[in-house]
Structure formats: C-alpha cells, structure tokens
Design a protein around this motif. Structure first.
Motif, PDB file in Angstrom:
ATOM      1  N   LEU A 188       0.835  -1.204   0.000  1.00 42.02           N
ATOM      2  CA  LEU A 188       0.000   0.000   0.000  1.00 42.02           C
ATOM      3  C   LEU A 188       0.866   1.249   0.000  1.00 42.02           C
ATOM      4  N   THR A 189       0.552   2.193  -0.883  1.00 45.83           N
ATOM      5  CA  THR A 189       1.223   3.497  -0.863  1.00 45.83           C
ATOM      6  C   THR A 189       0.217   4.529  -0.360  1.00 45.83           C
ATOM      7  N   ILE A 190       0.633   5.263   0.679  1.00 52.34           N
ATOM      8  CA  ILE A 190      -0.257   6.230   1.335  1.00 52.34           C
ATOM      9  C   ILE A 190       0.335   7.632   1.205  1.00 52.34           C
ATOM     10  N   ALA A 191      -0.423   8.552   0.606  1.00 51.76           N
ATOM     11  CA  ALA A 191       0.033   9.953   0.512  1.00 51.76           C
ATOM     12  C   ALA A 191      -0.510  10.717   1.719  1.00 51.76           C
ATOM     13  N   MET A 192       0.380  11.453   2.370  1.00 53.83           N
ATOM     14  CA  MET A 192      -0.013  12.204   3.574  1.00 53.83           C
ATOM     15  C   MET A 192       0.571  13.618   3.517  1.00 53.83           C
ATOM     16  N   PRO A 193      -0.155  14.588   4.072  1.00 57.32           N
ATOM     17  CA  PRO A 193       0.439  15.923   4.176  1.00 57.32           C
ATOM     18  C   PRO A 193       1.526  15.909   5.248  1.00 57.32           C
ATOM     19  N   LYS A 194       2.576  16.688   5.030  1.00 55.14           N
ATOM     20  CA  LYS A 194       3.626  16.806   6.064  1.00 55.14           C
ATOM     21  C   LYS A 194       3.078  17.543   7.270  1.00 55.14           C
ATOM     22  N   GLY A 195       3.780  17.411   8.393  1.00 58.03           N
ATOM     23  CA  GLY A 195       3.429  18.226   9.560  1.00 58.03           C
ATOM     24  C   GLY A 195       2.438  17.564  10.494  1.00 58.03           C
ATOM     25  N   ALA A 216       3.655  14.881   1.199  1.00 62.98           N
ATOM     26  CA  ALA A 216       3.363  15.858   0.145  1.00 62.98           C
ATOM     27  C   ALA A 216       2.741  17.112   0.722  1.00 62.98           C
ATOM     28  N   LYS A 217       2.609  18.120  -0.111  1.00 61.13           N
ATOM     29  CA  LYS A 217       1.842  19.310   0.266  1.00 61.13           C
ATOM     30  C   LYS A 217       0.362  18.911   0.296  1.00 61.13           C
ATOM     31  N   PRO A 218      -0.434  19.498   1.219  1.00 62.68           N
ATOM     32  CA  PRO A 218      -1.833  19.082   1.338  1.00 62.68           C
ATOM     33  C   PRO A 218      -2.609  19.091   0.019  1.00 62.68           C
ATOM     34  N   MET A 219      -2.401  20.134  -0.794  1.00 64.05           N
ATOM     35  CA  MET A 219      -3.138  20.242  -2.060  1.00 64.05           C
ATOM     36  C   MET A 219      -2.732  19.173  -3.080  1.00 64.05           C
ATOM     37  N   ASP A 220      -1.542  18.573  -2.887  1.00 66.88           N
ATOM     38  CA  ASP A 220      -1.059  17.573  -3.849  1.00 66.88           C
ATOM     39  C   ASP A 220      -1.556  16.161  -3.539  1.00 66.88           C
ATOM     40  N   VAL A 221      -1.988  15.918  -2.301  1.00 66.36           N
ATOM     41  CA  VAL A 221      -2.378  14.552  -1.909  1.00 66.36           C
ATOM     42  C   VAL A 221      -3.487  13.990  -2.809  1.00 66.36           C
TER      43      VAL A 221
END
Length: 207
Positions: A4-11, A52-57
C-alpha cells in the motif's frame, strides 16, 4: 499481502494520522526521521508513505501513484478530484467561513470575495443566489477587506484568533472541515481487502 502506498500531508496531520495507524495496531516505528524524507518505506507492513503538500495529496491519489491518502475536506471540495472518500478521521477539525469588517454590508453590485478557495466560494454564493466576483489570493487573505480589495473573505477558521487580531468578524459558516481518508478508485477495486481492513481498523480508533 498487497503493498500500500499512502500519501499524507507533512506536519501535524501526518503526526496525528501516523499515531492513529499505530493505535490501530499497525507495526510502525514510533519515531520517524522526517526532516528531509519525502518517501518512507515500512517493509514489515508493506506500506510506503509519500509526504506531500496538502493540495497535492488528492492529485497523487487520483493518478494512482498513491493507493490511499489523507486530505482535508476543504482540499477535496476545492479540487474535486476523482477519488473515493472512505472515512472521516475527525482530526484537524475546523471550518470555512466568510468574514469581513464589522457592521458592513456587501456591495449590491457584484460584491468582491477574496479567497484561497475560489470553487468553494463560488459554489456557496451561487447556492444562496448571490452573484459575486471572486478574487483568488494565496496569502494574507485578511488584508483584503482592510485595504478595500474585497467586501468579504472566505477562508478556513480554526480558533478565529487571526480574524479577531485583524479586526474582522465572521458572517457565514460555510462548511465543516476535517481530514478524510481517500482512495484511488482502481486501487480500491484491486486492493479491496487490504484497504477495507485498514479502514475498519481506523474506524475503531475514530470511534
């Protein structure tokens, strides 16, 4: 077990969501060295995180480079990407509101609305039958009414302190916002068992 690949915002959202995964019983290291890493591999769980940046997720999830992701409801409403919304994680809770200078009415002819969220703002005013001109800004939205650029702003509010500090008041509560678990439609079919298992474990933590 499928990978599984999970995209998350940093921070902060990453930290809260990562802790939720640990609480849900996933075998993840307690501490993650996040300083410069954009990809984190967890071989024991066959999970890879993309930071990633939130808008890119939602973009990563829509295009399938991430199977699932965590994105704010504000981002999902604004970008309207082709993703499945699976679960409200109830973290990073805030809301979108309109605000302006106290005791002011909107200009009757094409009032101007300054915002980082042009689609959300346009849809809201269309729904209530107001014709408005949208001015898209990227930073310091609060300045717009103070310098006469706009009648109102539409922005995210968590405590309301920033508005207060800039002498603005809230006028309309537009929508509630929190972080959501989203999935790529193809991954959701192909990796259904793995994703459903993650969702049910996360549901137990959200309550």
């Amino acid at each position: 077990m499928s990978h599984l690949t999970i995209a998350m915002p940093k921070g902060r959202i990453f930290e809260e969501a990562y802790q939720m995964l640990i609480d849900a019983g996933f075998n993840l290291p307690e501490e993650v060295e996040m300083s410069r890493k954009l990809l984190i591999e967890i071989p024991e769980e066959q999970i890879r995180f993309i930071l990633a940046k939130p808008m890119d997720v939602p973009v990563y999830v829509e295009h399938g480079v991430a199977d699932i992701g965590i994105a704010g409801k504000d981002t999902l409403l604004e970008l309207r990407r082709n993703v499945h919304e699976l679960l409200d994680l109830k973290i990073s809770q805030c809301y979108i509101a309109s605000a302006g200078l106290p005791n002011t009415t909107m200009n009757e002819i094409a009032p101007r609305i300054a915002t980082k969220y042009p689609n959300i703002a346009m849809n809201y005013y269309k729904e209530i039958g107001e014709q408005v001109e949208i001015i898209e800004l990227n930073g310091s939205i609060e300045l717009a009414p103070m310098i006469g650029l706009a009648d109102r702003i539409v922005d995210i509010v968590s405590t309301g302190r920033t508005l207060k500090e800039n002498g603005l008041v809230e006028y309309e509560h537009i929508t509630d916002v929190s972080s959501r678990l989203i999935a790529n439609p193809v991954s959701y079919r192909m990796k259904s068992a793995r994703i459903q298992e993650l969702v049910s474990r996360m549901k137990n933590i959200v309550g």
